[in-house]
Design an enzyme around this catalytic site. Sequence first.
Site, mmCIF file in Angstrom:
data_model
loop_
_atom_site.group_PDB
_atom_site.id
_atom_site.type_symbol
_atom_site.label_atom_id
_atom_site.label_comp_id
_atom_site.label_asym_id
_atom_site.label_seq_id
_atom_site.Cartn_x
_atom_site.Cartn_y
_atom_site.Cartn_z
ATOM 1 N N ASP A 91 0.871 -1.181 0.000
ATOM 2 C CA ASP A 91 0.000 0.000 0.000
ATOM 3 C C ASP A 91 0.907 1.229 0.000
ATOM 4 O O ASP A 91 1.737 1.388 0.899
ATOM 5 C CB ASP A 91 -0.868 -0.035 1.276
ATOM 6 C CG ASP A 91 -1.889 1.088 1.314
ATOM 7 O OD1 ASP A 91 -1.619 2.170 0.749
ATOM 8 O OD2 ASP A 91 -2.954 0.886 1.914
ATOM 9 N N VAL A 92 0.760 2.083 -0.999
ATOM 10 C CA VAL A 92 1.691 3.219 -1.123
ATOM 11 C C VAL A 92 1.500 4.281 -0.039
ATOM 12 O O VAL A 92 2.333 5.177 0.098
ATOM 13 C CB VAL A 92 1.610 3.908 -2.521
ATOM 14 C CG1 VAL A 92 2.045 2.973 -3.630
ATOM 15 C CG2 VAL A 92 0.224 4.486 -2.790
ATOM 16 N N ASN A 114 2.697 5.623 -10.247
ATOM 17 C CA ASN A 114 1.429 5.713 -10.983
ATOM 18 C C ASN A 114 0.202 5.539 -10.086
ATOM 19 O O ASN A 114 -0.887 6.005 -10.424
ATOM 20 C CB ASN A 114 1.462 4.634 -12.078
ATOM 21 C CG ASN A 114 0.108 4.350 -12.666
ATOM 22 O OD1 ASN A 114 -0.393 5.138 -13.463
ATOM 23 N ND2 ASN A 114 -0.518 3.246 -12.262
ATOM 24 N N TYR A 133 -8.731 16.416 -6.119
ATOM 25 C CA TYR A 133 -7.979 15.574 -7.070
ATOM 26 C C TYR A 133 -7.044 16.433 -7.920
ATOM 27 O O TYR A 133 -5.848 16.129 -8.050
ATOM 28 C CB TYR A 133 -8.969 14.796 -7.945
ATOM 29 C CG TYR A 133 -8.282 13.930 -8.979
ATOM 30 C CD1 TYR A 133 -7.546 12.819 -8.596
ATOM 31 C CD2 TYR A 133 -8.367 14.228 -10.340
ATOM 32 C CE1 TYR A 133 -6.902 12.021 -9.547
ATOM 33 C CE2 TYR A 133 -7.742 13.441 -11.293
ATOM 34 C CZ TYR A 133 -7.004 12.338 -10.888
ATOM 35 O OH TYR A 133 -6.368 11.554 -11.816
ATOM 36 N N LYS A 177 -2.844 16.447 -8.269
ATOM 37 C CA LYS A 177 -2.166 16.217 -9.561
ATOM 38 C C LYS A 177 -1.291 17.418 -9.942
ATOM 39 O O LYS A 177 -0.240 17.260 -10.550
ATOM 40 C CB LYS A 177 -3.215 15.925 -10.647
ATOM 41 C CG LYS A 177 -3.974 14.630 -10.394
ATOM 42 C CD LYS A 177 -3.114 13.438 -10.680
ATOM 43 C CE LYS A 177 -3.342 12.252 -9.826
ATOM 44 N NZ LYS A 177 -2.445 11.129 -10.075
HETATM 45 N N1 LIG Z 1 -8.339 7.085 -15.798
HETATM 46 C C1 LIG Z 1 -8.231 8.384 -16.027
HETATM 47 O O1 LIG Z 1 -9.115 9.006 -16.661
HETATM 48 C C2 LIG Z 1 -7.015 9.136 -15.559
HETATM 49 C C3 LIG Z 1 -6.768 10.415 -16.103
HETATM 50 C C4 LIG Z 1 -5.648 11.121 -15.694
HETATM 51 C C5 LIG Z 1 -4.781 10.593 -14.739
HETATM 52 N N2 LIG Z 1 -5.049 9.347 -14.207
HETATM 53 C C6 LIG Z 1 -4.109 8.818 -13.211
HETATM 54 O O2 LIG Z 1 -3.605 7.577 -13.676
HETATM 55 C C7 LIG Z 1 -3.133 6.820 -12.558
HETATM 56 C C8 LIG Z 1 -3.616 5.391 -12.722
HETATM 57 O O3 LIG Z 1 -5.046 5.390 -12.668
HETATM 58 P P1 LIG Z 1 -5.946 4.433 -13.585
HETATM 59 O O4 LIG Z 1 -6.785 5.300 -14.438
HETATM 60 O O5 LIG Z 1 -5.134 3.389 -14.200
HETATM 61 O O6 LIG Z 1 -6.921 3.845 -12.451
HETATM 62 P P2 LIG Z 1 -7.147 2.356 -11.905
HETATM 63 O O7 LIG Z 1 -7.465 1.438 -13.039
HETATM 64 O O8 LIG Z 1 -8.139 2.501 -10.810
HETATM 65 O O9 LIG Z 1 -5.710 1.950 -11.317
HETATM 66 C C9 LIG Z 1 -5.233 2.521 -10.119
HETATM 67 C C10 LIG Z 1 -4.056 1.703 -9.632
HETATM 68 O O10 LIG Z 1 -3.551 2.301 -8.422
HETATM 69 C C11 LIG Z 1 -3.450 1.310 -7.422
HETATM 70 N N3 LIG Z 1 -3.636 1.908 -6.106
HETATM 71 C C12 LIG Z 1 -4.628 2.739 -5.695
HETATM 72 N N4 LIG Z 1 -4.473 3.036 -4.397
HETATM 73 C C13 LIG Z 1 -3.356 2.376 -3.981
HETATM 74 C C14 LIG Z 1 -2.682 2.272 -2.739
HETATM 75 N N5 LIG Z 1 -3.108 2.916 -1.634
HETATM 76 N N6 LIG Z 1 -1.566 1.508 -2.661
HETATM 77 C C15 LIG Z 1 -1.114 0.847 -3.756
HETATM 78 N N7 LIG Z 1 -1.704 0.912 -4.960
HETATM 79 C C16 LIG Z 1 -2.813 1.659 -5.060
HETATM 80 C C17 LIG Z 1 -4.527 0.281 -7.779
HETATM 81 O O11 LIG Z 1 -4.159 -1.004 -7.308
HETATM 82 P P3 LIG Z 1 -4.800 -1.815 -6.083
HETATM 83 O O12 LIG Z 1 -6.234 -1.416 -5.970
HETATM 84 O O13 LIG Z 1 -4.575 -3.255 -6.450
HETATM 85 O O14 LIG Z 1 -3.975 -1.385 -4.899
HETATM 86 C C18 LIG Z 1 -4.448 0.282 -9.301
HETATM 87 O O15 LIG Z 1 -3.427 -0.580 -9.737
HETATM 88 C C19 LIG Z 1 -3.656 7.522 -11.313
HETATM 89 O O16 LIG Z 1 -2.607 8.246 -10.704
HETATM 90 C C20 LIG Z 1 -4.706 8.498 -11.855
HETATM 91 O O17 LIG Z 1 -4.840 9.631 -11.046
HETATM 92 C C21 LIG Z 1 -6.128 8.617 -14.607
#
Ligand SMILES: NC(=O)c1ccc[n+]([C@@H]2O[C@H](COP(=O)([O-])OP(=O)(O)OC[C@H]3O[C@@H](n4cnc5c(N)ncnc54)[C@H](OP(=O)(O)O)[C@@H]3O)[C@@H](O)[C@H]2O)c1
Length: 290
Positions: free
Chosen positions: A76-77, A103, A169, A173
């Site tokens: 957990d980060v 990430n 959020y 960011k």
């Molecule tokens: N999707 C979008 O539209 C979007 C747009 C801009 C930026 N982003 C950014 O992209 C990044 C990845 O997001 P995503 O879209 O791929 O979402 P996602 O599919 O929900 O993936 C999020 C990842 O973060 C991990 N995570 C969350 N909380 C954590 C914790 N406390 N400890 C360890 N791991 C944790 C989750 O793994 P576990 O649940 O297995 O721990 C999962 O692998 C994020 O930083 C997000 O802010 C996303």
Amino acid sequence: MIGRYRPSLVNSHEPRPVAVITGASAGIGAATAVELARRGHDLVISARRRERLAEVAARATEAAGRAVRTEIVPLDVTVRGHSAELLDAAERAFGRFDVVYANAGYGMERPMHALDDVELRHMFETNFFSSVELCNEAARRLIKAGRRGHLFMCSSCVAKFTLPDFGAYSASKAAQAHVARAMAYELRPHGIMVSSVHPVTTATEFFDVSRERMLPGHEQQYAIHGMSRLFVQRPEVVARAIARAVGKPRTEVWTSFPTRVAAGIITAFPWLFDMAVGLSRRRATEARAS
Ligand SMILES: NC(=O)c1ccc[n+]([C@@H]2O[C@H](COP(=O)([O-])OP(=O)(O)OC[C@H]3O[C@@H](n4cnc5c(N)ncnc54)[C@H](OP(=O)(O)O)[C@@H]3O)[C@@H](O)[C@H]2O)c1
């Protein structure tokens, strides 16, 4: 001055470069792990869900067409010290790391006045402090070892502007983007590159996780199923943009040129954006009332 990091994919006499990725169990992190494996990296992947990480490791091997050496580190980060644990695992397994991608993160739609202090701090612990901790720890180790590397932080297009209910959020960011840029300047003389990544709306579990955090009775405004496919990217698009940027001194990695231009226009003419947000809110209120 140490020369900049170049991935050694073409030189079969050198060990494969190693990529360390947090939030690799889903979405953008998982896609980036697969893409970097395809381009010759070994992997250290991390998230809380171990079984999902094992699936990503299998996908990486299939996509790369070779047995990708993968170290799985469930953690957990938000737990302080997670970065040392992760990089120790990389050094134990491979004796090195070359690319680090902070990430892990999540989104939340909530007006600021309806957000309590614990929720706000948890969001910053996950999105901001964890990525700073990881990149700092990686930078210190690379400098000490006299090695080059490339550090990435996953920011967002909303680092450059915000929307109603997205204040917390966007702030997390924007904080990442500023820190990443400062680090890029500071670490360049050491041959270490730092880039912030700015995806637009991406089809991942992000919106499901965000929905779970909605206040009862509130509707999700930015649900992905309500958006035109024109504005939604696949995580593989983001992954390829990151992979292409590895070894290049880019302070920002964007995945949508129109959004990048729009962010510039919003900065130059904030009143224009205020009008657009006001109009869309009025329309949404009228639609709900009818
Ligand atoms: N999707 C979008 O539209 C979007 C747009 C801009 C930026 N982003 C950014 O992209 C990044 C990845 O997001 P995503 O879209 O791929 O979402 P996602 O599919 O929900 O993936 C999020 C990842 O973060 C991990 N995570 C969350 N909380 C954590 C914790 N406390 N400890 C360890 N791991 C944790 C989750 O793994 P576990 O649940 O297995 O721990 C999962 O692998 C994020 O930083 C997000 O802010 C996303």
